[in-house]
Design a protein around this motif. Structure first.
Motif: not given
Length: 446
Positions: A409-436
């Protein structure tokens, strides 16, 4: 929503041909190592620059422990299903059967095809880039562009994609394992040489200046590390084992994680030590800067690039197997031979079209490599860090007060949260790099 088809095992050509069950435990080890230990390990120094020494080593170790545990649990679930008279050989059927959800069948197959096609595109793109690097060193003023090399790689992939079964890749994947060890040792030696040379770049291990930037960079780095440990096709790999499979997959995992321990830590530590927060998303690029001389002997870097190029063919093949299995289950006739004209012609046509599609996308989107962290967050984390824990808890029903249940259960909670935050931050990086990003560019981004 229509119900998913019931498990058919050897009743369809996808199972009988592509996922034929003839392998030994070491064959599963070869497949696992190729699926996990690939050229993406060259991104680990870049991941460390978003975490620093302490968090970087901690996250790398935690991901390794959690994924080994996760894959072991999934293997136990598959073995338990087999003991109960239902041998699952596809991730999607396992998830749908254990969870009792038709929606889960389609969710898993969507994620799997996304991962497989994405890695197929990335493998062709990186292989084309490797060829371009070799060509540029031999002919600095040559006229060939990145998409020309991608076309060459695509032709080779079309030919070798005709190997009919996952099991038939065992010798290729043995070679792939040695290639991964080979280029890792070459890169580590090159990083140590670069770090000790008189031209050594100034090393700075500081993180981003603002707190928000540090948080985003950290979660992007976590997603990159997750992608390095993910595979999403463990049930299909276990399907290649000759039954009974009890205990065989654990031996294969031990082989794979021995290679992971040797390669991941050495590549991450040596690359980050040599270049600090100037580490490129591919450490080979740090060793071969656009301005100035190479920071390691040319023959070492050249051999490393060739090893990476050769292993990318194996990686592309392994991650194509789910797509081929899906196509073959619909197009082939299991009652006729695997090499009969009735089955051979559709196989050649469909696999060629699939590889051509991946090659075209690689040529059109040379910035596809920048999506590595996104794939880790939205694809690998659900399949490799969350679902195995859920499947185990439902199958074996540990008491809610047991240590196993609480850890899961701990792994499920931690990595679900990490996945959501990772998706947000990764997409943010894609947007910042979009001009390249430029379609059909001759320069790879990310």
């Amino acid at each position: 929503m229509a119900s998913p088809p019931a498990p058919r095992h050897d009743a369809d050509a996808g199972a009988a041909f592509v996922l034929e069950s003839k392998g030994k435990w070491w064959h599963a080890g070869f497949h696992l190592t190729t699926a996990i230990v690939g050229p993406t390990i060259l991104t680990l120094p870049y991941a460390f620059r978003g975490l620093g020494w302490g968090l970087g080593c901690l996250c790398l170790t935690a991901m390794g422990v959690v994924t080994f545990y996760s894959y072991s649990l999934m293997s136990q679930v598959l073995e338990q299903c087999e003991k109960e008279g239902c041998r699952h050989i596809r991730f999607r059927e396992l998830a749908a059967d254990v969870l009792g959800s038709g929606l889960m069948f389609y969710f898993v197959i969507f994620i799997q095809i996304t991962i497989n096609t994405g890695i197929g595109i990335r493998a062709i793109l990186l292989a084309g880039e490797c060829l371009q690097i070799v060509y540029s060193s031999l002919s600095p003023n040559g006229s060939l562009k990145l998409y020309d090399f991608i076309a060459m790689v695509t032709v080779v992939m079309i030919v070798i994609s005709q190997l009919p079964t996952f099991h038939s890749l065992r010798h290729i994947n043995l070679g792939s394992m040695f290639l991964s060890l080979g280029y890792t040792f070459l890169v580590v030696g090159a990083c140590v040489h670069a770090g000790l040379s008189k031209n050594a770049p100034p090393r700075d291990y500081s993180l981003e200046s603002s707190e928000s930037a540090r948080i985003f960079s950290a979660f992007t780095s976590i997603s990159i590390i997750a992608a390095n440990f993910g595979n999403g096709i463990l049930p299909e790999i276990q399907a290649t084992l000759a039954p009974p499979v009890t205990g065989k997959m654990v031996k294969g995992l031990l082989m794979c994680y021995t290679a992971i321990f040797v390669t991941y830590y050495s590549a991450a530590v040596s690359g980050y030590w040599a270049f600090g927060n100037k580490s490129n998303s591919n450490i080979l690029k740090s060793l071969m800067p656009d301005n100035g001389p190479a920071l390691a002997p040319t023959w070492v870097l050249g051999l490393g690039v060739v090893f990476v190029l050769l292993q990318l063919f194996a990686v592309g093949l392994v991650y194509s197997q789910v797509a081929y299995e899906v196509m073959e289950s619909q197009s082939a006739d299991v009652k006729q031979g695997i090499f009969s004209l009735r089955n051979l012609i559709p196989r050649i046509i469909l696999r060629t079209l699939y590889v051509v599609f991946c090659g075209f996308m690689a040529a059109m989107l040379p910035f596809f490599g920048d999506m590595n962290a996104v794939m880790g967050a939205i694809a690998f984390i659900p399949l490799d860090f969350v679902l195995p824990m859920v499947l185990y808890n439902i199958t074996f029903k540990p008491t809610k007060s047991s240590l196993t249940y609480l850890i899961n259960i701990l792994i499920i909670i931690v990595f679900t949260g990490a996945g959501l935050m990772g998706a947000f931050s990764s997409i943010r990086k894609l947007i910042l790099d979009a001009n390249q990003f430029k379609l059909f560019s001759s320069n790879v981004v990310g």
